[in-house]
Design a protein around this motif. Structure first.
Motif, PDB file in Angstrom:
ATOM      1  N   ALA A   1      -5.870   8.877  -2.872  1.00  0.00           N
ATOM      2  CA  ALA A   1      -7.202   8.314  -3.097  1.00  0.00           C
ATOM      3  C   ALA A   1      -7.209   6.807  -2.850  1.00  0.00           C
ATOM      4  N   LEU A   2      -6.135   6.119  -3.244  1.00  0.00           N
ATOM      5  CA  LEU A   2      -6.035   4.682  -2.978  1.00  0.00           C
ATOM      6  C   LEU A   2      -6.083   4.397  -1.481  1.00  0.00           C
ATOM      7  N   ASN A   3      -5.459   5.280  -0.690  1.00  0.00           N
ATOM      8  CA  ASN A   3      -5.485   5.107   0.767  1.00  0.00           C
ATOM      9  C   ASN A   3      -6.880   5.281   1.336  1.00  0.00           C
ATOM     10  N   LYS A   4      -7.677   6.139   0.735  1.00  0.00           N
ATOM     11  CA  LYS A   4      -8.985   6.486   1.298  1.00  0.00           C
ATOM     12  C   LYS A   4     -10.114   5.598   0.799  1.00  0.00           C
ATOM     13  N   LEU A   5      -9.997   5.077  -0.404  1.00  0.00           N
ATOM     14  CA  LEU A   5     -11.055   4.246  -0.964  1.00  0.00           C
ATOM     15  C   LEU A   5     -10.866   2.781  -0.577  1.00  0.00           C
ATOM     16  N   SER A   6     -11.959   2.060  -0.484  1.00  0.00           N
ATOM     17  CA  SER A   6     -11.846   0.616  -0.281  1.00  0.00           C
ATOM     18  C   SER A   6     -11.262  -0.003  -1.544  1.00  0.00           C
ATOM     19  N   TRP A   7     -10.738  -1.216  -1.399  1.00  0.00           N
ATOM     20  CA  TRP A   7     -10.146  -1.877  -2.553  1.00  0.00           C
ATOM     21  C   TRP A   7     -11.170  -1.994  -3.684  1.00  0.00           C
TER      22      TRP A   7
END
Length: 519
Positions: A428-434
């Protein structure tokens, strides 16, 4: 290499002519007897015999590797010994000791670039860290400047900051590259996960923390919140390992209660400086840091009166080591500021907007702690499986006892459950913006950290019970389990205590609770 029968080995059974067989190898210990730490009396009973079981009851395979110069041959018909196949860089095939994808289980998360990254960091660990790690752990000396420069040169510091536009910027402008030749456009949080995993496998908890945990949680404040001029001036020296940074938030009277910090930053009459006074406590790497990303009070009470400042070690800044369960090499310290002059340009983010900076920074810190604790659990599982298969009691291997298999089952199930959740959140961290990840993953990450540290306590306890007395001995077969058992509570306290994490997770969940939901 010469081969011998056991009958030939048996002829060398005196103090003046002493051979033993260990794991299919034959060793001449005659000259070594007087140097043996346990004295000749501990070796003589095994003169001319196979001492494999006795040796591995007291020592680790790396001890045997250290004394291979004493090997004079092999037993007739013996295959490869543990030392012959010992490769600390290779993926372990001990069940559950590695991410399942590395052991042949299909995964949507990992590819060849992750394996390349893992291998590069493992090789770095064995070359630059392992030979000196235990020495530092015992002496309490923090990692050397040269070690930090090597961490920077090999891109390991950069790789611990996660993906983002700064990665390409650092590669192009600072002359560093990512481990394993990973390209900036393919670098993701699973690569960073591999980096944390391999550093943890140095198996020296305090030294690992000293290798830049302060950097991992402090540097992002410079990347995300520093003004461009300050960022450009400071960031290269941090990424290259030339300077060190730590995050200074906790205080003697304000740990998890961040909104009530009391360190003050008063604007000078000329309005060019902040004058900072106050005390920070339990600051990881603080004792040897050059910079401190510091939470200060610039306004009224509560969270809306907090700002973040980058404070350089200068006049008025003193650091004092704090004795903890860790070794002093982690650099955990008390940091005191006495009327320290800090340029107003060193404000990180907005004045009185520091609480938001702190909260946004917490996600990555907590994710890193989760990654480190899961890796520590994998090491404990690896160690315990090995011990259970080689240790014999009452004439049977430990692994042949149902109660031991039950404990191992609980260890594995506890670990793999949270490891799977960690992979899902990492995806999810990879797919979501910061920005989106800050809002949507704060709650899940808090609950993940809570559950991981609960699971780790259980894993550490079961591992210690299986190792017995060796789990409370800092040397020998159980030394890594002893270290894990002694330091396991760090993950449950650093970055927010379990109680705070549990409460935060549910409070965040309630923000999205549907108003019309009814039974």
């Amino acid at each position: 290499m010469k081969t011998f029968t056991m009958a030939e080995v048996a002829k060398h059974n005196t103090e003046g002519d002493l051979w033993v067989a260990i794991d299919g190898d034959v060793f001449d210990l005659t000259k070594f007897l007087k140097f043996h730490p346990g004295g000749a009396a501990s070796v003589l009973p095994y003169a001319g015999k196979d001492a494999t079981e006795q040796f591995y009851g007291l020592h680790r395979v790396e001890v045997l590797k250290k004394y291979m110069k004493l090997r004079v041959g092999k037993l007739e018909g013996a295959g490869q010994s543990c030392v012959d196949v010992y490769d600390p860089v290779a993926v372990s095939q001990v069940p559950y000791s590695e991410v399942s994808a590395l052991q042949g289980i299909p995964s949507p998360y990992y590819n060849e670039s992750h394996l390349a990254c893992r291998k590069a960091v493992a090789e770095f660990r064995e070359k630059y860290l392992k030979p000196i790690a235990e020495q530092h752990e015992k002496s309490g000396k923090h990692p050397t400047d040269e070690t930090f420069r090597q961490l920077g040169k090999h891109g390991i510091l950069l790789a611990r900051l996660g993906p983002g536009p700064w990665v390409k910027e650092c590669i192009e402008e600072m002359g560093v590259s990512l481990p394993g030749g990973v390209k900036p456009e393919e670098f993701d949080y699973f690569h960073e996960l591999m980096v944390h995993d391999q550093i943890i496998r140095t198996n020296t908890a305090s030294y690992c923390a000293g290798l830049g945990d302060g950097f991992v949680i402090g540097c992002p404040t410079v990347i995300h919140f520093a003004k461009p001029t300050l960022r450009k001036a400071i960031l290269p020296s941090l990424i290259k390992g030339e300077k060190k940074i730590s995050l200074a938030i906790s205080e003697p009277d304000a740990g998890s209660d961040v909104a009530n910090i009391t360190t003050t930053a008063t604007l000078s009459p000329c309005k060019k400086f902040y004058l900072v006074s106050g005390t920070k406590k339990w600051i990881t790497n603080g004792h040897f840091s050059d910079y401190f990303a510091t939470a200060v009070r610039t306004g009224g009470k509560g969270m809306f009166g907090i700002s973040m400042l980058l404070i350089e070690r200068s006049e008025g800044v003193t650091t004092t080591p704090i004795p903890t369960s860790y070794s002093a090499c982690a650099g955990t310290s008390l940091v005191e500021f006495k009327n320290v002059k800090v340029p107003v340009e060193n404000l990180l983010g907005k004045r009185n907007g520091g609480f938001q900076c702190i909260m946004q920074n917490f996600n990555h810190e907590r994710w890193m702690i989760c990654a480190q604790v899961v890796s520590s659990m994998r090491v404990a599982v690896d160690e315990t499986f090995k011990w259970a298969t080689q240790r014999k009691v009452f004439g049977r291997r430990l692994i042949d006892q149902p109660v031991i298999r039950n404990k191992l089952a609980r260890m594995v199930a506890s670990m793999e459950g949270v490891a799977g959740w960690l992979d899902q959140i990492t995806y999810a961290l990879n797919k979501l913006s910061w920005k989106d990840s800050m809002a949507r993953l704060a709650g899940p990450l808090a609950l993940l950290k809570y559950q991981i540290t609960r699971a780790a306590l259980q894993v550490a306890d079961d591992a210690a019970q299986i190792f017995g007395g060796r789990a409370i001995t800092r040397t020998g077969p159980g030394k890594h389990v002893e270290s894990f058992f002694r330091t396991v509570k760090y993950g449950a306290i650093l970055g927010g205590s379990e109680e705070i994490m549990a409460d935060l997770g549910i409070r965040q969940a309630m923000k999205n609770f549907p108003k019309q939901a009814r039974l």
